[in-house]
Design a protein around this motif. Structure first.
Motif, short mmCIF file in Angstrom:
data_model
loop_
_atom_site.label_atom_id
_atom_site.label_comp_id
_atom_site.label_asym_id
_atom_site.label_seq_id
_atom_site.Cartn_x
_atom_site.Cartn_y
_atom_site.Cartn_z
N PRO A 1 0.81 -1.23 0.00
CA PRO A 1 0.00 0.00 0.00
C PRO A 1 0.84 1.28 0.00
CG PRO A 1 -0.68 -1.49 1.77
CD PRO A 1 0.57 -2.04 1.19
N PHE A 2 2.13 1.17 -0.24
CA PHE A 2 3.03 2.32 -0.30
C PHE A 2 4.19 1.96 -1.23
CE2 PHE A 2 4.45 -0.45 3.02
CZ PHE A 2 5.83 -0.46 2.92
N SER A 3 4.91 2.97 -1.67
CA SER A 3 6.12 2.74 -2.46
C SER A 3 7.24 3.58 -1.87
CB SER A 3 5.88 3.10 -3.93
OG SER A 3 5.64 4.49 -4.05
N PHE A 4 8.47 3.22 -2.18
CA PHE A 4 9.64 3.97 -1.72
C PHE A 4 10.83 3.56 -2.56
CE2 PHE A 4 9.64 0.02 0.60
CZ PHE A 4 10.96 -0.35 0.67
N GLU A 5 11.91 4.33 -2.43
CA GLU A 5 13.15 4.01 -3.10
C GLU A 5 14.13 3.43 -2.09
OE1 GLU A 5 14.61 7.51 -5.05
OE2 GLU A 5 12.96 7.52 -6.50
N LYS A 6 14.90 2.43 -2.53
CA LYS A 6 15.90 1.80 -1.67
C LYS A 6 17.27 1.87 -2.33
CE LYS A 6 15.99 -2.88 -3.39
NZ LYS A 6 17.40 -2.87 -3.70
N ASN A 7 18.30 1.72 -1.54
CA ASN A 7 19.66 1.67 -2.04
C ASN A 7 19.88 0.34 -2.74
OD1 ASN A 7 22.48 1.63 -2.40
ND2 ASN A 7 22.84 2.70 -0.49
N LYS B 1 21.38 7.30 6.34
CA LYS B 1 21.09 8.13 5.16
C LYS B 1 20.08 7.43 4.25
CE LYS B 1 25.51 10.51 5.11
NZ LYS B 1 26.82 10.62 4.47
N ASP B 2 20.22 6.10 4.12
CA ASP B 2 19.25 5.34 3.32
C ASP B 2 17.86 5.38 3.93
OD1 ASP B 2 21.28 4.71 1.60
OD2 ASP B 2 21.36 2.58 2.11
N ILE B 3 17.80 5.29 5.25
CA ILE B 3 16.51 5.35 5.94
C ILE B 3 15.87 6.72 5.72
CG2 ILE B 3 15.42 5.40 8.22
CD1 ILE B 3 17.38 3.14 9.03
N MET B 4 16.67 7.76 5.80
CA MET B 4 16.14 9.10 5.56
C MET B 4 15.63 9.21 4.12
SD MET B 4 19.00 11.16 7.79
CE MET B 4 18.78 12.73 7.04
N HIS B 5 16.32 8.56 3.19
CA HIS B 5 15.86 8.58 1.79
C HIS B 5 14.54 7.80 1.65
CE1 HIS B 5 16.43 9.23 -2.49
NE2 HIS B 5 15.93 8.02 -2.66
N ILE B 6 14.41 6.71 2.36
CA ILE B 6 13.15 5.96 2.36
C ILE B 6 12.02 6.87 2.83
CG2 ILE B 6 11.86 4.10 3.50
CD1 ILE B 6 14.49 2.46 3.44
N MET B 7 12.24 7.56 3.96
CA MET B 7 11.23 8.46 4.49
C MET B 7 10.87 9.55 3.48
SD MET B 7 12.69 8.83 8.40
CE MET B 7 11.39 9.89 9.01
N GLU B 8 11.87 10.08 2.79
CA GLU B 8 11.64 11.16 1.83
C GLU B 8 10.90 10.69 0.58
OE1 GLU B 8 15.64 12.44 1.21
OE2 GLU B 8 15.69 13.60 3.08
N THR B 9 11.01 9.40 0.25
CA THR B 9 10.41 8.92 -1.00
C THR B 9 9.16 8.08 -0.80
OG1 THR B 9 11.88 6.98 -1.04
CG2 THR B 9 12.62 8.97 -2.22
N VAL B 10 8.69 7.93 0.43
CA VAL B 10 7.46 7.17 0.66
C VAL B 10 6.29 7.88 -0.01
CG1 VAL B 10 5.74 6.55 2.42
CG2 VAL B 10 8.13 5.98 2.78
#
Length: 193
Positions: A46-52, A181-190
């Motif tokens: 039910p959501f999308s995000f970007e991962k490293n 930093k990856d977690i912060m990117h996940i939060m930013e791209t959810v």
């Protein structure tokens, strides 16, 4: 004989005055991590995000719960760590939201016995209706980074970082900062679906 000893001492003293002794500098590990390259996680959730891209293994399972829930593990084999992510549907129920927020905060506060400090960083993306908090737990703790994000109506996502080693803050700090930093990117791209 005493003249000989004095002359010998003077000669030794003169020749011993060479370069100053310089202690060997402290050695530091050189940890080179690859530059982060982010891609869409491409999961049916039910959501999308970007991962490293170095989070090569993804394990997904549906959890048994009173609401729609999923567990997701992003594994970093190179860094010997995993980000455990849990999604829970709020279903427009404010009681669920309050409970999920309490649980997330309680989990972070359980680390206060061993933590040296727990700075928190609020997060807000008004455009995509993503609001949350990142907690950096400093010290010899099991989980050095935790986070949650929500839209406050339908979705709640929480996560925490663990390493496959006994907690030693100084040793895992470079890897923890990289994954943070990856977690912060996940939060930013959810993005909620």
């Amino acid at each position: 004989m005493t003249k000989f000893v004095y002359i010998l001492l003077v000669v030794v003293f003169c020749f011993s005055c060479g370069e100053d002794y310089v202690p060997k500098p402290k050695a530091y590990l050189r940890l080179d991590y690859p530059e982060a390259k982010y891609v869409d996680a491409k999961l049916e959730l039910p959501f999308s995000f970007e991962k490293n891209q170095i989070a090569t293994k993804i394990k997904l399972k549906e959890l048994k719960s009173s609401t729609k829930s999923y567990g997701l593990n992003l594994e970093y084999p190179i860094l010997k760590g995993t980000v455990f992510i849990t999604y829970k549907a709020i279903e427009n129920n404010k009681n669920y939201l309050a409970k999920f927020l309490r649980d997330a905060e309680k989990f972070t506060l359980e680390h206060t016995q061993k933590a040296d400090e727990i700075p928190t960083y609020p997060f807000e993306n008004i455009e995509y209706k993503v609001y949350g908090m990142l907690s950096e737990v400093k010290g010899n703790v099991a989980s050095p980074v935790q986070f949650y994000v929500t839209d406050s109506v339908n979705h709640f996502l929480t996560g925490s970082l663990y390493f496959y080693a006994k907690p030693n803050y100084d040793s895992i700090l470079p890897a923890a900062k990289y994954i943070q930093k990856d977690i912060m990117h996940i939060m930013e791209t959810v993005k909620w679906k």
